[in-house]
Design a protein around this motif. Structure first.
Motif, mmCIF file in Angstrom:
data_model
loop_
_atom_site.group_PDB
_atom_site.id
_atom_site.type_symbol
_atom_site.label_atom_id
_atom_site.label_comp_id
_atom_site.label_asym_id
_atom_site.label_seq_id
_atom_site.Cartn_x
_atom_site.Cartn_y
_atom_site.Cartn_z
ATOM 1 N N PRO A 117 3.910 18.733 -53.621
ATOM 2 C CA PRO A 117 4.956 19.467 -54.343
ATOM 3 C C PRO A 117 6.354 18.867 -54.180
ATOM 4 N N HIS A 118 7.169 19.106 -55.174
ATOM 5 C CA HIS A 118 8.519 18.556 -55.196
ATOM 6 C C HIS A 118 9.321 18.939 -53.963
ATOM 7 N N HIS A 119 9.210 20.183 -53.521
ATOM 8 C CA HIS A 119 10.020 20.615 -52.378
ATOM 9 C C HIS A 119 9.554 20.000 -51.054
ATOM 10 N N MET A 120 8.494 19.177 -51.108
ATOM 11 C CA MET A 120 8.016 18.493 -49.900
ATOM 12 C C MET A 120 8.161 16.971 -49.981
ATOM 13 N N ILE A 121 8.778 16.479 -51.031
ATOM 14 C CA ILE A 121 8.974 15.036 -51.176
ATOM 15 C C ILE A 121 9.777 14.480 -50.008
ATOM 16 N N GLN A 122 10.633 15.295 -49.432
ATOM 17 C CA GLN A 122 11.466 14.846 -48.322
ATOM 18 C C GLN A 122 10.655 14.360 -47.126
ATOM 19 N N TYR A 123 9.367 14.709 -47.061
ATOM 20 C CA TYR A 123 8.532 14.285 -45.943
ATOM 21 C C TYR A 123 7.815 12.961 -46.205
ATOM 22 N N ILE A 124 8.059 12.380 -47.361
ATOM 23 C CA ILE A 124 7.408 11.123 -47.729
ATOM 24 C C ILE A 124 8.351 9.959 -47.432
ATOM 25 N N PRO A 125 7.914 8.985 -46.635
ATOM 26 C CA PRO A 125 8.750 7.803 -46.366
ATOM 27 C C PRO A 125 8.677 6.834 -47.557
ATOM 28 N N LEU A 126 9.469 7.103 -48.589
ATOM 29 C CA LEU A 126 9.373 6.378 -49.860
ATOM 30 C C LEU A 126 9.593 4.875 -49.735
ATOM 31 N N THR A 127 10.361 4.442 -48.759
ATOM 32 C CA THR A 127 10.652 3.008 -48.634
ATOM 33 C C THR A 127 9.678 2.276 -47.708
ATOM 34 N N ASP A 128 8.768 2.998 -47.107
ATOM 35 C CA ASP A 128 7.788 2.393 -46.193
ATOM 36 C C ASP A 128 6.739 1.633 -47.007
ATOM 37 N N GLU A 129 6.366 0.454 -46.548
ATOM 38 C CA GLU A 129 5.367 -0.333 -47.285
ATOM 39 C C GLU A 129 3.989 0.328 -47.248
ATOM 40 N N ASN A 130 3.751 1.217 -46.316
ATOM 41 C CA ASN A 130 2.485 1.949 -46.218
ATOM 42 C C ASN A 130 2.628 3.393 -46.698
ATOM 43 N N VAL A 131 3.472 3.592 -47.672
ATOM 44 C CA VAL A 131 3.781 4.943 -48.131
ATOM 45 C C VAL A 131 2.534 5.692 -48.603
ATOM 46 N N ILE A 132 1.623 5.025 -49.279
ATOM 47 C CA ILE A 132 0.408 5.695 -49.771
ATOM 48 C C ILE A 132 -0.423 6.207 -48.595
ATOM 49 N N ASP A 133 -0.584 5.379 -47.577
ATOM 50 C CA ASP A 133 -1.331 5.807 -46.384
ATOM 51 C C ASP A 133 -0.675 7.024 -45.735
ATOM 52 N N HIS A 134 0.647 7.008 -45.680
ATOM 53 C CA HIS A 134 1.372 8.148 -45.115
ATOM 54 C C HIS A 134 1.146 9.405 -45.958
ATOM 55 N N MET A 135 1.191 9.247 -47.273
ATOM 56 C CA MET A 135 0.989 10.396 -48.159
ATOM 57 C C MET A 135 -0.415 10.976 -47.997
ATOM 58 N N VAL A 136 -1.407 10.098 -47.905
ATOM 59 C CA VAL A 136 -2.785 10.553 -47.699
ATOM 60 C C VAL A 136 -2.873 11.355 -46.409
ATOM 61 N N SER A 137 -2.255 10.850 -45.368
ATOM 62 C CA SER A 137 -2.283 11.518 -44.062
ATOM 63 C C SER A 137 -1.537 12.852 -44.076
ATOM 64 N N ILE A 138 -0.408 12.890 -44.742
ATOM 65 C CA ILE A 138 0.423 14.095 -44.769
ATOM 66 C C ILE A 138 -0.186 15.183 -45.663
ATOM 67 N N PHE A 139 -0.643 14.786 -46.858
ATOM 68 C CA PHE A 139 -1.043 15.776 -47.859
ATOM 69 C C PHE A 139 -2.555 15.947 -48.012
ATOM 70 N N LYS A 140 -3.336 15.099 -47.352
ATOM 71 C CA LYS A 140 -4.803 15.250 -47.321
ATOM 72 C C LYS A 140 -5.444 15.201 -48.702
#
Length: 170
Positions: A117-140
């Motif tokens: 959700p939009h109100h949770m974008i702040q938890y995504i490290p957008l500039t990290d080269e492994n951003v997709i892996d982080h998103m998978v881990s955070i949002f399942k």
């Protein structure tokens, strides 16, 4: 931990999902829980070895998701079926093709917005080269959904930046 604040003009559907979550007091990624959402909405959630579907019969509302799929895919199935229950009406078998396609378009976008959700974008490290892996881990959810949502987010940020740049030049 808040990584960053990122804002862009949201769609009406993004706002709808954010407001839905805030009404349920869901503010952090770890608070997104299919069982709790279903319970709050008085939806019976079933996990079986069959294709996912939703059902509304009288006052009964149920979602069945396929346990043969990964946990991340099951979550996406849940959001897909939840959208049908919360936002759609009618029997898709009896609908004309254009209306059925419109509902599926809405459901595809709802799934992305409900998963990330939009109100949770702040938890995504957008500039990290492994951003997709982080998103998978955070949002399942699956990497494919994360990649699609990341494209939407970056497109929204870029459009917002371009608009601000044009306004500054005037």
């Amino acid at each position: 931990m808040i990584i960053q604040k990122t804002y862009y003009p949201t769609t009406a559907l993004e706002d709808w999902v954010t407001n839905f979550y805030l009404r349920l007091n869901i503010q952090l990624p770890q608070e997104i829980n299919e069982d709790n959402i279903a319970k709050e909405q008085r939806i019976f959630l079933h996990r079986k070895k069959i294709a996912p579907f939703y059902q509304i019969v009288g006052r009964y509302r149920g979602i069945t998701i396929d346990i043969r799929e990964s946990k991340n895919m099951q979550r996406e199935m849940f959001f897909h079926e939840l959208c049908h229950i919360l936002r759609h009406s009618g029997n898709q078998i009896l609908m004309n093709k254009a209306f059925r396609e419109l509902q599926e378009w809405d459901t595809k976008n709802f799934t992305k917005y409900a998963a990330i959700p939009h109100h949770m974008i702040q938890y995504i490290p957008l500039t990290d080269e492994n951003v997709i892996d982080h998103m998978v881990s955070i949002f399942k959810v699956t990497p494919k959904l994360c990649e699609e949502r990341l494209i939407q987010i970056k497109k929204g940020i870029n459009q917002s930046s371009l608009k601000n740049c044009v306004l500054t030049l005037n």
